[in-house]
Each structure stands twice: as C-alpha cells, then as structure tokens.
Design a protein around this motif. Structure first.
Motif, short mmCIF file in Angstrom:
data_model
loop_
_atom_site.label_atom_id
_atom_site.label_comp_id
_atom_site.label_asym_id
_atom_site.label_seq_id
_atom_site.Cartn_x
_atom_site.Cartn_y
_atom_site.Cartn_z
N UNK A 21 0.82 -1.21 0.00
CA UNK A 21 0.00 0.00 0.00
C UNK A 21 0.86 1.26 0.00
N UNK A 22 2.16 1.09 0.28
CA UNK A 22 3.08 2.22 0.29
C UNK A 22 2.96 3.09 1.53
N UNK A 23 2.49 2.52 2.63
CA UNK A 23 2.32 3.28 3.87
C UNK A 23 3.20 2.73 4.98
N UNK A 24 3.67 3.61 5.86
CA UNK A 24 4.43 3.10 7.00
C UNK A 24 3.49 2.40 7.99
N UNK A 25 3.99 1.32 8.60
CA UNK A 25 3.24 0.58 9.61
C UNK A 25 4.02 0.65 10.91
N UNK A 26 3.37 1.11 11.97
CA UNK A 26 4.03 1.20 13.28
C UNK A 26 3.37 0.21 14.23
N UNK A 27 4.14 -0.20 15.23
CA UNK A 27 3.69 -1.14 16.25
C UNK A 27 3.80 -0.46 17.61
N UNK A 28 2.81 0.37 18.00
CA UNK A 28 2.92 1.15 19.24
C UNK A 28 3.10 0.29 20.49
N UNK A 29 2.62 -0.94 20.47
CA UNK A 29 2.75 -1.82 21.64
C UNK A 29 3.78 -2.93 21.38
N UNK A 30 4.60 -2.76 20.35
CA UNK A 30 5.56 -3.80 19.97
C UNK A 30 4.90 -4.81 19.04
N UNK A 31 5.73 -5.70 18.49
CA UNK A 31 5.19 -6.72 17.58
C UNK A 31 4.48 -7.79 18.41
N UNK A 32 3.18 -8.01 18.15
CA UNK A 32 2.43 -8.96 18.98
C UNK A 32 2.73 -10.41 18.61
N UNK A 33 2.55 -11.29 19.59
CA UNK A 33 2.58 -12.72 19.33
C UNK A 33 1.19 -13.12 18.83
N UNK A 34 1.13 -14.12 17.98
CA UNK A 34 -0.14 -14.56 17.42
C UNK A 34 -0.48 -15.95 17.96
N UNK A 35 -1.50 -16.05 18.83
CA UNK A 35 -1.90 -17.36 19.34
C UNK A 35 -2.66 -18.14 18.26
N UNK A 36 -3.01 -19.39 18.52
CA UNK A 36 -3.72 -20.17 17.51
C UNK A 36 -5.12 -19.65 17.19
N UNK A 37 -5.76 -18.98 18.15
CA UNK A 37 -7.16 -18.57 17.96
C UNK A 37 -7.47 -17.42 18.90
N UNK A 38 -8.41 -16.55 18.48
CA UNK A 38 -8.90 -15.46 19.32
C UNK A 38 -10.37 -15.66 19.65
#
Length: 190
Positions: A21-38
């Motif tokens: 998309x040509x846009x910057x992406x920021x992670x204000x809380x850091x890069x999250x871990x991804x569990x198997x399901x939400x």
C-alpha cells in the motif's frame, strides 16, 4: 455469530500487504505474538489509521452494550460509518457454529477460509476503546451455516474501508459463491 477467529500465519504477511500500500506501519505496543485462535474479550492486533500511515496494536474484542452484554459483532446493514473509527482485523479464518450433532453435547464448529488467499481482512468498528467485527447478510458459502456473515473485504479494499473512499454498500457485503472454503472442526470428521 462469529465469536472466534484465527490470526494470519505470520505478522510478515500483514507487513507485506501494508508495504504494497506504500504506507508506514508502526507497532505502538511492539510486535504482537499470534496465538492459535482469538475469542471474545481477547486483544488481537488490529490495524488503524495513524496519521499518514497505519498502526497495528492489540485492542479488546467487544465493548459493553447498553445492557452490559459484550458487543462483538455489529450489523452493518443500513448504517453509515463516516463518523466512526474504523479498523481492519487480520484473520486466516473465522468460525461459525451450528446445532450439536447427534451424540455430541457441544455445537458443531465450522471454519471458513478464503479460497484464493492465506488470510483476509475483516471490517471492524471501534467504540469505547474496543472493536466489533461488522456483519452483513450471509453469502452462499455461509448461508447453510448461519444467517449472518462477517464483512470480509475483497483484496485491495483495506484502505477503502479505513478511509471510506468507497460506499459502505460496496465494501460491506457478502462474498460471492465459491469465495470461502468450509471445514468442519468439531466434531472431527470420521
């Protein structure tokens, strides 16, 4: 209605999409871990507009409704969202439930995945510092399982939703037949 979903395979898949998309992406809380399901009440990462770019940060899934019950899905039909804070929820798949099969106490659990992509964006709206996934009438792939469907955005519609550059009716609609594959998760097929 959808009360569980699976995150994308990796954060790299989201990074790649945002980079295109040509846009910057920021992670204000850091890069999250991804569990198997939400599930409802969890805090999956969602994408929001952040100045000239985008942010990916955890946010609680479901705000408290007027009666105190959680609002985790929100009907999009007949509504406008121009004055709302909109978000994108990245997911590899979502679940729907039907009546329990004979001999089982728990409901039958079905997983829906995009046919031509390893993950999708679901459209969401933010209130009270939490988000809900928007729903619409079911498309042909979901109709045999539920009378509502989450609003899955077609490829290339992420910014159209965040910036509302297309009419809601063009964005928040059921997917055409054959867009979603369906897998029975529980009880496991024999």
């Amino acid at each position: 209605m959808c009360n569980r979903f699976v995150p994308p395979p990796t954060l790299g898949t989201i990074d790649d999409e945002i980079r295109q998309l040509g846009l910057p992406l920021v992670f204000p809380a850091g890069r999250p871990n991804l569990p198997p399901e939400y599930a409802i009440g969890d805090s999956p990462p969602v994408v929001l507009r952040a100045g000239e770019g985008l942010s990916l940060a955890p946010m609680t899934w479901a705000w408290k409704g007027p009666g105190g019950k959680p609002v985790f899905n929100f009907r999009s039909d007949g509504r406008t969202f121009g004055g709302s804070e909109r978000c994108l929820i990245p997911a590899a798949g979502f679940f729907e439930f039907t009546d329990a099969e004979p001999g089982h106490k728990r409901k039958t659990k079905w997983r829906f995945d995009l046919v031509d992509a390893p993950w999708m964006w679901m459209a969401g709206v933010v209130r009270q510092g939490a988000f809900a996934i928007l729903t619409t009438g079911p498309g042909p792939d979901v109709a045999p399982y539920h009378d509502r469907q989450v609003c899955v955005l077609a490829p290339g519609q992420a910014l159209a939703w965040l910036d509302l550059t297309q009419a809601e009716g063009a964005l928040l609609r059921p997917l055409p037949a054959g867009s979603l594959s369906v897998t029975k998760v529980y009880p496991e097929p024999a």
